[in-house]
Write a protein that holds these residues in place. Structure first.
Motif, PDB file in Angstrom:
ATOM      1  N   SER A   1       0.814  -1.222   0.000  1.00 51.01           N
ATOM      2  CA  SER A   1       0.000   0.000   0.000  1.00 51.01           C
ATOM      3  C   SER A   1       0.841   1.262   0.000  1.00 51.01           C
ATOM      4  N   GLU A   2       0.304   2.277  -0.621  1.00 54.27           N
ATOM      5  CA  GLU A   2       0.863   3.611  -0.493  1.00 54.27           C
ATOM      6  C   GLU A   2       0.595   4.125   0.915  1.00 54.27           C
ATOM      7  N   GLY A   3       1.627   4.569   1.615  1.00 52.61           N
ATOM      8  CA  GLY A   3       1.433   5.129   2.942  1.00 52.61           C
ATOM      9  C   GLY A   3       1.734   4.124   4.048  1.00 52.61           C
ATOM     10  N   VAL A   4       1.391   4.534   5.265  1.00 50.04           N
ATOM     11  CA  VAL A   4       1.672   3.733   6.457  1.00 50.04           C
ATOM     12  C   VAL A   4       0.373   3.183   7.014  1.00 50.04           C
ATOM     13  N   SER A   5       0.328   1.880   7.189  1.00 49.57           N
ATOM     14  CA  SER A   5      -0.837   1.218   7.794  1.00 49.57           C
ATOM     15  C   SER A   5      -0.526   0.846   9.229  1.00 49.57           C
ATOM     16  N   LYS A   6      -1.559   0.892  10.079  1.00 49.89           N
ATOM     17  CA  LYS A   6      -1.434   0.402  11.444  1.00 49.89           C
ATOM     18  C   LYS A   6      -2.329  -0.824  11.599  1.00 49.89           C
ATOM     19  N   LEU A   7      -1.731  -1.928  12.017  1.00 48.04           N
ATOM     20  CA  LEU A   7      -2.468  -3.164  12.249  1.00 48.04           C
ATOM     21  C   LEU A   7      -2.450  -3.464  13.737  1.00 48.04           C
TER      22      LEU A   7
ATOM     23  N   ARG B   1      -4.177   1.187  -0.877  1.00 53.00           N
ATOM     24  CA  ARG B   1      -4.108   2.392  -0.052  1.00 53.00           C
ATOM     25  C   ARG B   1      -4.010   1.992   1.417  1.00 53.00           C
ATOM     26  N   ALA B   2      -3.104   2.623   2.136  1.00 58.57           N
ATOM     27  CA  ALA B   2      -2.881   2.293   3.547  1.00 58.57           C
ATOM     28  C   ALA B   2      -4.142   2.538   4.368  1.00 58.57           C
TER      29      ALA B   2
ATOM     30  N   ASN C   1     -10.540  -5.140  -0.044  1.00 54.75           N
ATOM     31  CA  ASN C   1     -11.467  -4.011  -0.128  1.00 54.75           C
ATOM     32  C   ASN C   1     -11.134  -2.937   0.901  1.00 54.75           C
ATOM     33  N   ARG C   2     -10.705  -3.359   2.087  1.00 58.62           N
ATOM     34  CA  ARG C   2     -10.324  -2.373   3.109  1.00 58.62           C
ATOM     35  C   ARG C   2      -9.116  -1.555   2.671  1.00 58.62           C
ATOM     36  N   PHE C   3      -8.292  -2.134   1.793  1.00 62.21           N
ATOM     37  CA  PHE C   3      -7.132  -1.414   1.257  1.00 62.21           C
ATOM     38  C   PHE C   3      -7.436  -0.849  -0.131  1.00 62.21           C
ATOM     39  N   GLN C   4      -8.744  -0.722  -0.440  1.00 60.16           N
ATOM     40  CA  GLN C   4      -9.274  -0.062  -1.632  1.00 60.16           C
ATOM     41  C   GLN C   4      -8.866  -0.750  -2.931  1.00 60.16           C
ATOM     42  N   VAL C   5      -8.759  -2.066  -2.880  1.00 59.70           N
ATOM     43  CA  VAL C   5      -8.549  -2.864  -4.092  1.00 59.70           C
ATOM     44  C   VAL C   5      -9.870  -3.536  -4.443  1.00 59.70           C
ATOM     45  N   GLU C   6     -10.286  -3.391  -5.698  1.00 59.57           N
ATOM     46  CA  GLU C   6     -11.596  -3.873  -6.126  1.00 59.57           C
ATOM     47  C   GLU C   6     -11.483  -5.258  -6.761  1.00 59.57           C
TER      48      GLU C   6
END
Length: 417
Positions: A34-40, A218-219, A195-200
């Protein structure tokens, strides 16, 4: 490591289930792309999850690990910073990452434990150049193809692997799944996380999936829900030993192992929905026929339940148990027979006639399989005499704190390292 487990009743009747390994694998991979920083959030660092973290680091993702959460700075193109990926014994890591690293543009070695490379990878062969060596493979890129066709009864992980990688392609791709489409819930889980990372991703029909090319991840921020495959062990403890509150799970989960609830209902198992989980009540279990096609990870603990249920239970569509961390049908049959459980099997079906009393007083073996260890441990609490389980360190693969959680409930356990 050996553990000696004594027959005992639960003293404290509440446990919180660890995060879903299946969701965590998928979230870590998506965050790394993903572009950007994700927090899990709500992360448990089992050996399998550490293998996936190691793999995404080779992709070039930057990972900051804290006690129960992590941050991931993703990559926007597949340009690995190394050519070797250590996957230990994680089948999910290996199968998910092969299609991603096939985009690298140069050969990538995957190395791990021997048993891992005995498990099937052949569904990738028509689409990806893979060299097979002893205890390792080399992924050399994609072959020319238009669309992808996969058998639906080998492992849904191959479908998920392509779902992660194909959004990076320049063209749209159809994945056609030859029926029977087993473990479909795991594909739904993959699509949900994507989908949560905006992939269709979308179904064209029940056996065809469209993956659009030229997409960007997307992060995001995501909390990993509790694991229903681990819930099954403590739920079984409640059904066989004493009432047990099992918390930390979603009532609306997509996890296929939620099928455990339907199965125990058919076995006369009693439970109630409570906030953040379930209350499982000690029950007089009765036999039933169980279809394992969409929930193979439940196999070992369902064999334990069947061994304590009145009547004859048949577990069918269980063939994939033979290609897990161990041959789980063989492993469980061999160990349960040491306890004089009436169990037989053929290639894909298990037959068990239950009894309410088993003696114990023997040495059992894990077959280096985490789910075999945990299933036998739960059964051990109900025996007449203690048992020793050898090679119990296998729990580190998915649930490192399993014995700590069992001891916290008041079960007497001696650990020998």
């Amino acid at each position: 490591m050996k553990v000696k487990i004594y027959p005992d009743f639960i003293q404290h009747n509440e446990v919180t289930i660890p995060p879903s390994k299946s969701f965590a694998h998928r979230a870590i991979i998506c965050a790394s792309l993903s572009e950007g920083v994700s927090k899990l959030e709500h992360i448990d660092y089992s050996e399998d999850i550490l293998a996936t973290i190691n793999a995404v680091k080779v992709l070039g993702a930057k990972v900051e690990m804290y006690d129960t959460y992590l941050y991931i700075q993703g990559v926007t193109s597949i340009k690995p910073i190394g050519n070797t990926v250590e996957v230990n014994e994680s089948g999910s890591t290996l199968r998910f990452m092969i299609p991603i690293f096939a985009l690298a543009g140069f050969p990538i070695r995957f190395v791990g434990k021997p048993r891992l490379f005995q498990r099937p990878l052949y569904p990738y062969n028509p689409f990806i150049h893979i060299e097979y060596h002893e205890n390792e493979i080399v992924v050399c890129g994609y072959k020319s193809f238009n669309d992808i066709q996969l058998d639906g009864n080998v492992s849904s992980q191959f479908i998920s692997g392509f779902l992660f990688a194909l959004p990076f392609m320049n063209q749209d791709t159809f994945i056609e799944i030859n029926p029977p489409f087993e473990s479909k819930s795991y594909v739904a889980m993959t699509m949900d996380v994507l989908n949560r990372f905006q992939v269709e991703i979308q179904y064209v029909n029940e056996h065809c999936i469209l993956v659009k090319g030229n997409q960007r991840y997307r992060a995001t921020k995501m909390k990993i829900e509790g694991d229903y495959s681990q819930l099954a062990f403590f739920a079984t403890l409640g059904l066989l030993n004493d009432d047990m509150k099992v918390k930390g799970v979603s009532h609306t989960t997509l996890q296929g192992d939620r099928a455990f609830l339907d199965i125990i209902q058919r076995m006369n198992g009693q439970y109630q929905v409570i906030e953040d989980g379930y209350l499982f009540c000690k029950s007089h279990l009765k036999s039933c026929d169980i279809d394992l096609a969409n929930c193979p990870d439940l196999g070992p603990i369902l064999m334990v339940l069947a061994s304590k249920a009145e009547g004859a239970t048949t577990i069918y569509n269980a063939g994939r148990l033979r290609i897990k961390e161990s041959d789980r049908i063989f492993a469980m049959e061999e160990e349960l027979k040491k306890l004089y459980v009436d169990i037989e099997s053929d290639e894909s079906t298990i037959y068990i006639r239950g009894s309410f009393q088993y003696n114990g007083d023997c040495i059992l073996d894990s077959h280096n399989d985490h789910r075999v260890v945990m299933a036998l441990s739960i059964l051990a609490t109900t025996l007449n005499k203690p048992v020793m389980i050898e090679h119990a360190e296998a729990i580190k693969k998915s649930y490192p704190s399993f014995f700590d959680d069992l001891k916290a409930l008041g079960i007497s356990i001696e650990i020998y390292t």
